[in-house]
Design an enzyme around this catalytic site. Sequence first.
Site, PDB file in Angstrom:
ATOM      1  N   HIS A  66      -6.743  -1.906  15.099  1.00 43.55           N
ATOM      2  CA  HIS A  66      -6.966  -1.169  13.844  1.00 43.55           C
ATOM      3  C   HIS A  66      -6.713  -2.064  12.624  1.00 43.55           C
ATOM      4  O   HIS A  66      -7.565  -2.174  11.740  1.00 43.55           O
ATOM      5  CB  HIS A  66      -6.051   0.059  13.813  1.00 43.55           C
ATOM      6  N   GLU A  67      -5.554  -2.698  12.598  1.00 41.26           N
ATOM      7  CA  GLU A  67      -5.224  -3.516  11.421  1.00 41.26           C
ATOM      8  C   GLU A  67      -6.157  -4.731  11.339  1.00 41.26           C
ATOM      9  O   GLU A  67      -6.587  -5.116  10.253  1.00 41.26           O
ATOM     10  CB  GLU A  67      -3.761  -3.968  11.452  1.00 41.26           C
TER      11      GLU A  67
ATOM     12  N   HIS B 206      -9.502  -3.763   9.835  1.00 38.05           N
ATOM     13  CA  HIS B 206      -9.465  -3.583   8.377  1.00 38.05           C
ATOM     14  C   HIS B 206      -9.894  -4.853   7.636  1.00 38.05           C
ATOM     15  O   HIS B 206     -10.252  -4.786   6.466  1.00 38.05           O
ATOM     16  CB  HIS B 206      -8.049  -3.223   7.918  1.00 38.05           C
TER      17      HIS B 206
ATOM     18  N   ALA C  43       1.822   0.058  10.889  1.00 39.01           N
ATOM     19  CA  ALA C  43       1.480  -1.321  10.580  1.00 39.01           C
ATOM     20  C   ALA C  43       0.613  -1.377   9.334  1.00 39.01           C
ATOM     21  O   ALA C  43       0.101  -0.358   8.888  1.00 39.01           O
ATOM     22  CB  ALA C  43       0.731  -1.959  11.750  1.00 39.01           C
ATOM     23  N   MET C  44       0.457  -2.602   8.791  1.00 36.31           N
ATOM     24  CA  MET C  44      -0.245  -2.765   7.520  1.00 36.31           C
ATOM     25  C   MET C  44      -1.153  -3.989   7.546  1.00 36.31           C
ATOM     26  O   MET C  44      -0.737  -5.060   7.983  1.00 36.31           O
ATOM     27  CB  MET C  44       0.797  -2.871   6.395  1.00 36.31           C
TER      28      MET C  44
ATOM     29  N   GLU D 157      -9.820   4.135   6.086  1.00 34.93           N
ATOM     30  CA  GLU D 157      -9.022   4.614   7.215  1.00 34.93           C
ATOM     31  C   GLU D 157      -9.850   5.387   8.242  1.00 34.93           C
ATOM     32  O   GLU D 157      -9.721   5.173   9.444  1.00 34.93           O
ATOM     33  CB  GLU D 157      -7.828   5.437   6.730  1.00 34.93           C
TER      34      GLU D 157
ATOM     35  N   GLU E 275       0.854  -1.182   0.000  1.00 33.83           N
ATOM     36  CA  GLU E 275       0.000   0.000   0.000  1.00 33.83           C
ATOM     37  C   GLU E 275       0.894   1.237   0.000  1.00 33.83           C
ATOM     38  O   GLU E 275       1.898   1.259   0.722  1.00 33.83           O
ATOM     39  CB  GLU E 275      -0.896   0.045   1.236  1.00 33.83           C
TER      40      GLU E 275
END
Length: 880
Positions: A301-302, A305, A266-267, A324, A125
Site C-alpha cells: 500500500h505505502e 502511493h 504506516a506512512m 487512499e 500527514e
Amino acid sequence: MSESSVKTIYLKDYQAPAFELEQVKLTFRLFEDGATVLSVLNFKRCSDKNEQALYLHGEDLELRAIKINDQELSEEDYQLDSEGMTIPYVPAEFVLTCETWIKPQDNKRLEGLYKSSSMFCTQCEAEGFRRITFYPDRPDVMTVFQTCIEADKNLYPVLLSNGNPIESGDLSDGRHFVTWEDPFPKPCYLFALVAGDLYCQEGIFETCSGRKVDLRIFVDHKNANKCDYALDSLKRSMKWDEEVYGREYDLDIFMIVAVDDFNMGAMENKGLNIFNSSCVLANTQTATDMAYQRIEAIVAHEYFHNWSGNRVTCRDWFQLSLKEGFTVFRDAEFSADMNSRVVKRIEDVNFLRTAQFAEDAGPMSHPVRPASYMEISNFYTLTVYEKGAELVRMLHTLLGEAQFRAGSDLYFDRHDGQAVTTEDFVIAMSEVSGRDFSQFQNWYDQGGTPEVKVSSSYDADKKQYSLTFTQSCPIGVADSGEKQAFHIPITLGLIGGNGEDLPLSIADGQSSWVFELVDETETVTFEGVDSEPTPSLLRNFSAPVKLSYDYSDEQLLFLMAHDSDGFNRWEAGQTLSLRVLQTLIQQYQNKETLVLPERFIEVFRSIVLNKELDKAIVCKLLMLPAESYLIELSEEADVDAIHHSREFVRAELSTALRGELEALYYANANVNINTSTGLDFVAMSQRALKNMALSLLSASPNKQAVILAKQQFSTATNMTDSHAALSVLVNSGDDSAAHAALSEFYDKWHEDAQVLEQWFSVQSASASLTDLEGLKKLIALPDFELSNPNKVRSVIGAFCQQNLVSFHHESGDAYALLAEYIIKLDDLNPQIASRLMMPLTRWRKFNTNRQALMLAQLKRIHGKDNLSKDVREVVEKSLP
Ligand code: BES
Ligand code: ZN
C-alpha cells in the site's frame, strides 16, 4: 478552546494558493532538549493572483527569527495566532527565512517531529508539518526539498530524509550532518526525517528499465532478524506495480523505517516510508500468519502511493479518497494476486459490511468525498478508504481490465506532478472509454449505503425470466435532503437446475453480465429460459450496497453448492447462517429453548468433510457472522442475546461434529513453517484451518479441546499456532489452564513489543474477561503505556470493539472507563482519543437503558476543558 472557535472547513470554499514555492531548504539541528528548524522558502506570487498578504500555518512553535530577503521582521510586521502567521505585505517574489525551536521530546501527539524510543522521526500527514515550521501546509503547494540534518554522531549515526543524500560530514562537538535532496516536487505532508542508531537491512531491485534501486529497511538493532519479510514484500510490490500498472519506481533509494510509537499503520513519505513497528517487523517465532499478510499488504500500500498519492497527489483533503481509495484498491488487487482472489474478496467485503456500513449508518456518516470537516484526522475513515476502494472497483467492473488500465495510464500521465481531485480520476476513466460517468459522481458526494431490492418472475409459456431492481438510500442523521439515484453495477448470472450457469440472451450468451442499475426501478428480461433458474446476484460483491432477494433455504443451499462465483457461494452460506442466528436470537429473547436445525449441522458437516475446496475457503465457510455484524444488522441490538446465540451455535456444531473436526485438526496439524514454502498461502491456509477446527472444538464444554490446545501451545513452532492455542485456552473457561499459558507466554515474550501486544489483546478481547477488574489489571501493568498507541489499541481498543458483552455490560461501568481514558488521552494524543470514541458514537443501536448510559459518558467527555478539535467534532456530531 471554546465551541465557536472551532471552525468548519467546506469543500465549496476551496481557493487555489496565492503563492507558489519554488524551492525549500531546511536545516534541522537536533539536541536532547529540543530542535531548531531553519527554513529558507522561495516564494513567488501566482500569476493570476494579486494578494498582498501571506498566510503560513504554524502550531506550537517558538519563533526565534524571521526575515524576508535580507530584512529582519519585527513583531509589527506579522500577526501570530494559535494556528499560524499572517504577514500583511509581501513582495511578488521573495525569500522567507525563519528559525523555530520545537520540542520533539515532549511531543506525545505523534504529529510533526517527535521522539519514539531513542530516535527522532516525523509524521506530517495530514497537517503535522505546521508543527515543525511555519509553512503553507496544504497539499496543493508542491515544491522540491533540500534537507540538512545535524545531530550527535554517537547517538544518531543514521540521518535520513526524502530523496538522495548529496553531502555529509563531521562537525565539531562530536556532531555530524547529512544533506538530502528530493528532486520530485511534493507537498509538505510527504516530508520525512529520521535520526537514530539503527540497523539497516539492504536489498536491491532492478526496475523494468534496468535501473538498480537500493532498498533499505531501518530498524532497532534488536529487530535485525525481523526484516526479511518486509523486504521481500517490497520487491514483490515493485514488480507488481510495473507489471499491472506500468509504474516504475523513480528514485535511486527506497527506505522503510520502523518506529514503535505511531498513530497509524504506516506512512508513504517520498522515498522514506515510516512504519508502525507492528506493521513491518516479523519472523516466524514472533509473527502470526495474519501479521505476515498485513505486512505484505501495508508495504504494498505505502509503496503504491509513490504513484497514487505522491507523483499525483490531492488538491485538498476533501480529495483524500483519490489517493487512499485508489491505493486500497491497488493493494487489495496485489494481495489477491499474491494469495487467493476469492478469499481476499470475502475478507474485504466482510470488513466493509461490518464496519463501514455501521459507520455509514451512524452520526459520523459522510460521503467518500466529504463536503465539510472540523478536523481532517477524523476523516481517515472506513468510508474514505474501504468504500472509496469499492468505487474504484466499480469503475474497474464497468470498464473491464484493459480500459481501466488505459484510464489509469491517462490519469498518471496527465496529472504527473499535480495536485488533483476525484473528478480528474473519473474523467480519465470516462475519456478512455467514452462512457458517461456523471451519475457515477453521486457515489463520491452522497453518503449512506444504498439498498437494492430484487424480485423475480418467470413466464413458462414465453420462456421469459425477469428481474426487477429497486434502489433507495436511507436518509441518515448527518444527511440533508433527498438523494439521487446511484449508478450501480450489478454482476449477475442465472443458474439452471443442473447447477450450471445459463447462457444469457442479454449478454450474447455469456454466463455473467454486468447489469447497470441507474433508475430507481428497472426490470430486465432474459429470453429463452427453459425453466425457472436461481439468480446469482451481485457477484463478487460488485457494488457496496445492501441487496436483498427472497431466496428459499433450498435456493441458498443450491447456490452454496453450485454458484460459479466463489464469493456468492460463501455469501449464500452467510445468508443461511444469518437466518439461523436471527431465529435463535429471537428464541433467546423470548426465553424459549434454543434449537439448532439439524439441516444446518449437516451443511457444516459437509463443509468440514469437503476435500475439494481450498482450505482457506473452507475456513471462511466455517466462519459464523461476527457479533459486530449481527449488531449492525439489528434494529435494536441485544448484545447478550447475540453473544449467547452465536456461542450456542458454536457449541452445538462442536458437539455434533466432534469426530470430523478432530480429524480435520489432525489432517492439517503438521505443516512446518521453517521450510521454503512455510509462509506460502497454502501453508498459511492449512494452519488457519487447523486452528479453526481447534477453536470450534473448544466451543463445547469438553476437556479434550483444552488438552489439545495445551499440547499445541507447548509444542508450537511458530506464533500462529502458539497464539491460536493461547486464545483457545484463555477462552476455555479453564482458569488454571488460561493462567498457566498466559504466564508462560508472558515470561517468554514480554520483551518483544509485537508479541506483548498480542498477549494483551488476547485477554482484553476475550469474553472470559467479564469484569472490569481484569481490564484494569492489564492497564495497571508497567508494560502498558498510555502514550503508546499500539498498547492503547491492544488493551482498551480490543476490549471495546471485540469483547462486546463485557463492554456493553448493563451497569455502564465499561462506558465510564472508556470515557475516563478518552479524557486522559485527549490531552496526550487527540487522534487516538478521537478514534477510541467510535463505540460510543453507536449509542442509537442499543436499548434505552444503554443509550442513556452511553449518552451520559458522551456528555461527560463534552464537558472536559480544552477538549481537542478531534474529540470535540466526534462528540458534537454524536450527541442528539
Ligand atoms: N497515508 C496513510 C497514513 C496516514 C493517514 C498517516 C492519516 C497519517 C494520518 C497511509 O497510506 C495509510 O493509509 N495507512 C493505513 C494502512 C493501509 C494499508 C490502509 C494505516 O495506517 O492504517
Ligand atoms: Zn494510504
